[in-house]
Write an enzyme that holds these catalytic residues in place. Structure first.
Site, PDB file in Angstrom:
ATOM      1  N   VAL A  86      -8.631  -9.934 -16.136  1.00  0.00           N
ATOM      2  CA  VAL A  86      -9.118  -8.739 -16.819  1.00  0.00           C
ATOM      3  C   VAL A  86      -8.530  -8.670 -18.226  1.00  0.00           C
ATOM      4  CG1 VAL A  86      -9.268  -6.227 -16.786  1.00  0.00           C
ATOM      5  CG2 VAL A  86      -9.365  -7.518 -14.638  1.00  0.00           C
ATOM      6  N   LYS A  87      -9.414  -8.620 -19.203  1.00  0.00           N
ATOM      7  CA  LYS A  87      -9.033  -8.643 -20.614  1.00  0.00           C
ATOM      8  C   LYS A  87      -8.957  -7.204 -21.125  1.00  0.00           C
ATOM      9  CE  LYS A  87     -10.401 -11.539 -24.566  1.00  0.00           C
ATOM     10  NZ  LYS A  87     -11.542 -12.339 -25.069  1.00  0.00           N
TER      11      LYS A  87
END
Length: 217
Positions: A86-87
């Site tokens: 998850v960025k």
């Protein structure tokens, strides 16, 4: 040094995978839009399609700028595929989201990092990766490679497990400079990776070998 390709183009990802040196993929809303990927369902499917091509981590970016939205999106993205990272942006809410997601054993990539301080807070929150943007710093008369060196030294000194993922790589020389600076990962266009293969002496030597081999017939 790990190589991630920075794109949403499936053909380029396949080509990089077939080259045998690909360790993962990063992408973002701008790259998705460039490929004409629109709408939530299409974007989520595209992330899964990428994961089905590569063997390594695939960074999927949250679109929300608020903590609650980041958490909701982050959990949804992480549920898509085990390879999803998850960025999250390097903001106050982003750091809080990284802490939360890390405690849920979800990998995170802190993006839009432009200072050692941002990288430090992300590492303390448990980020899997931090992504300093080398090219964008260079565009603004700041030494992007120097920041990579500073973060690498800081992480080594304090024994952080967070990996330095050099982003916004513009050309092949950036890759070599990131290697020298000690970055764990370089994410870049496929053209920059392929540029590592090019050297005029290789072309000259190969042409000579072919020419000499013809004399043997």
């Amino acid at each position: 040094m790990k190589f991630f390709v920075d794109t949403a183009n499936l053909d380029q990802i396949r080509e990089a995978q077939n080259l045998g040196v690909l360790d993962g993929v990063t992408t973002n809303p701008s790259l998705m839009a460039k490929e004409g990927i629109k709408g939530k369902e299409a974007i989520l499917k595209h992330y899964v399609d990428i994961c089905n091509i590569v063997d390594g981590d695939v960074s999927a970016e949250v679109l929300s700028t608020e903590y609650e939205g980041m958490i909701k999106e982050g959990l949804e993205l992480a549920a898509l595929h085990p390879q999803i990272v998850v960025k999250v942006p390097a903001t106050k809410d982003g750091i809080k989201a990284i802490k939360y997601l890390t405690e849920k054993n979800i990998k995170t990539n802190c993006t839009l990092v432009f200072s050692a301080g941002q990288a430090l807070l992300a590492a303390k929150a448990g980020a899997t990766y931090v992504s300093p943007f080398v090219g964008r710093l260079d565009d603004n008369a700041t030494d992007g490679i120097a920041l990579i060196e500073q973060i690498v030294d800081m992480f080594n000194y304090y024994d952080f497990e967070t990996q330095v993922l050099a982003a916004s790589i513009r050309h092949t020389m950036h890759i070599i400079q990131c290697v020298e600076a000690g970055a764990d990962v370089a994410t870049c266009p496929l053209s920059a990776i392929e540029g590592l293969l090019r050297h005029p002496l290789t072309d000259i030597g190969l042409a000579q070998f072919v020419k000499d081999s013809q004399k043997m017939n």
